[in-house]
Structures are given as structure tokens and as C-alpha cells.
Scaffold this motif. Structure first.
Motif, PDB file in Angstrom:
ATOM      1  N   SER A  33       0.868  -1.039  -0.493  1.00 48.77           N
ATOM      2  CA  SER A  33       0.571   0.295   0.265  1.00 48.77           C
ATOM      3  C   SER A  33       0.846   1.190  -0.048  1.00 48.77           C
ATOM      4  O   SER A  33       2.640   1.096   0.485  1.00 48.77           O
ATOM      5  N   THR A  64      -7.618  -0.158  -5.074  1.00 49.44           N
ATOM      6  CA  THR A  64      -8.616   0.190  -4.568  1.00 49.44           C
ATOM      7  C   THR A  64      -7.853   1.378  -3.686  1.00 49.44           C
ATOM      8  O   THR A  64      -6.606   0.915  -3.397  1.00 49.44           O
ATOM      9  N   ARG A  65      -8.572   1.751  -2.901  1.00 51.76           N
ATOM     10  CA  ARG A  65      -7.948   3.542  -2.729  1.00 51.76           C
ATOM     11  C   ARG A  65      -9.413   3.980  -1.393  1.00 51.76           C
ATOM     12  O   ARG A  65     -10.137   3.817  -0.821  1.00 51.76           O
ATOM     13  N   LYS A  66      -8.005   4.058  -0.924  1.00 51.78           N
ATOM     14  CA  LYS A  66      -9.119   3.799   0.778  1.00 51.78           C
ATOM     15  C   LYS A  66      -8.061   5.150   1.169  1.00 51.78           C
ATOM     16  O   LYS A  66      -7.335   5.765   1.587  1.00 51.78           O
ATOM     17  N   TYR A  68      -8.348   7.647   4.697  1.00 51.31           N
ATOM     18  CA  TYR A  68      -8.253   7.772   6.325  1.00 51.31           C
ATOM     19  C   TYR A  68      -8.684   8.969   6.519  1.00 51.31           C
ATOM     20  O   TYR A  68      -8.384  10.125   5.919  1.00 51.31           O
ATOM     21  N   TYR A  77      -3.298   3.749  -1.941  1.00 50.70           N
ATOM     22  CA  TYR A  77      -3.587   3.135  -2.947  1.00 50.70           C
ATOM     23  C   TYR A  77      -2.980   2.264  -2.748  1.00 50.70           C
ATOM     24  O   TYR A  77      -1.825   1.443  -2.522  1.00 50.70           O
ATOM     25  N   THR A  80      -6.129  -5.083  -5.239  1.00 50.89           N
ATOM     26  CA  THR A  80      -6.590  -5.828  -5.219  1.00 50.89           C
ATOM     27  C   THR A  80      -6.691  -7.305  -5.646  1.00 50.89           C
ATOM     28  O   THR A  80      -4.939  -7.377  -5.899  1.00 50.89           O
TER      29      THR A  80
END
Length: 116
Positions: A33, A64-66, A68, A77, A80
Motif C-alpha cells: 500500500s 483500491t483507493r483508501k 483515511y 492505493y 486488490t
């Protein structure tokens, strides 16, 4: 002579992975990540193009884009499962490149280094 039938899924996969920088972005994310700035620092790519490629990979469910909820907001990023399954393919392309690809002006000693 046997006629080869074009496979639409193979064609789409090659178009996606063949886009400039896509394979290198995936390879960078195989390290884990990362924030946008870390990905950008690892590749000689413009921020605009990196944003475009990350959006495409996100749409394809490869990345995937997380987000916070911190101040300032932190966005990371990561690949997956679908994206991580590309690892053996990326590594084989890397291996093939080391064996068969030559550069016009290859830096001294580069043939023995991991440079992808």
C-alpha cells in the motif's frame, strides 16, 4: 493454415496492461500500500497521468483507493486480489526483459541489477 480467433477478453487485458505506465504502477504497488506521492516518487510520471492511470485501475478493480479520515486527509492505493494476481505475470515480463531487451545506451553494470 489455421485461422486464429481473436479473444475479446485477452484483447481487453492487453489494451489495459499495455497502456503506458500501467505495468510500472502495478509493479510499484506490488511493494504494498502506498500514498500517491510515494508512487509518483518511484516513477518518472506526471501527476495528471498517474491520477488517470490509478482511476482506470480502480475502475477495473485492480487497485483500491483508501481514504483515511485524518487531518490532513490521507489517501493510500493498494492492489486488490485481482491486482495481486498479476504479480507472476509482471515478474515473468521483468525476467524476460532482463534476458532479451537491450537498450541503446545501457548504463554500466545495469545488466546485473534489478531496475524494473
Amino acid at each position: 493454415m489455421k485461422e486464429v480467433q481473436l479473444c475479446p477478453k485477452f484483447e481487453k487485458a492487453m489494451q489495459l496492461l499495455g497502456k503506458r505506465w500501467t505495468g510500472l504502477i502495478i509493479n510499484q504497488l506490488l511493494l504494498g500500500s502506498q500514498r500517491f506521492s510515494a508512487i509518483k516518487a518511484g516513477l518518472p510520471i506526471s501527476g495528471k497521468l498517474l491520477t488517470e492511470r490509478l482511476k482506470e485501475l480502480e475502475e477495473e478493480k485492480i487497485v483500491t483507493r483508501k481514504v483515511y479520515a485524518e487531518v490532513p486527509v490521507r489517501v493510500e492505493y493498494e492492489l486488490t486480489e485481482k491486482g495481486r494476481e498479476l504479480e507472476p505475470i509482471i515478474k515473468e515480463i521483468e525476467k524476460w526483459g532482463h534476458k532479451w531487451v537491450t537498450l541503446e545506451e545501457e548504463p554500466k553494470g545495469s545488466e546485473d541489477t534489478d531496475c524494473f
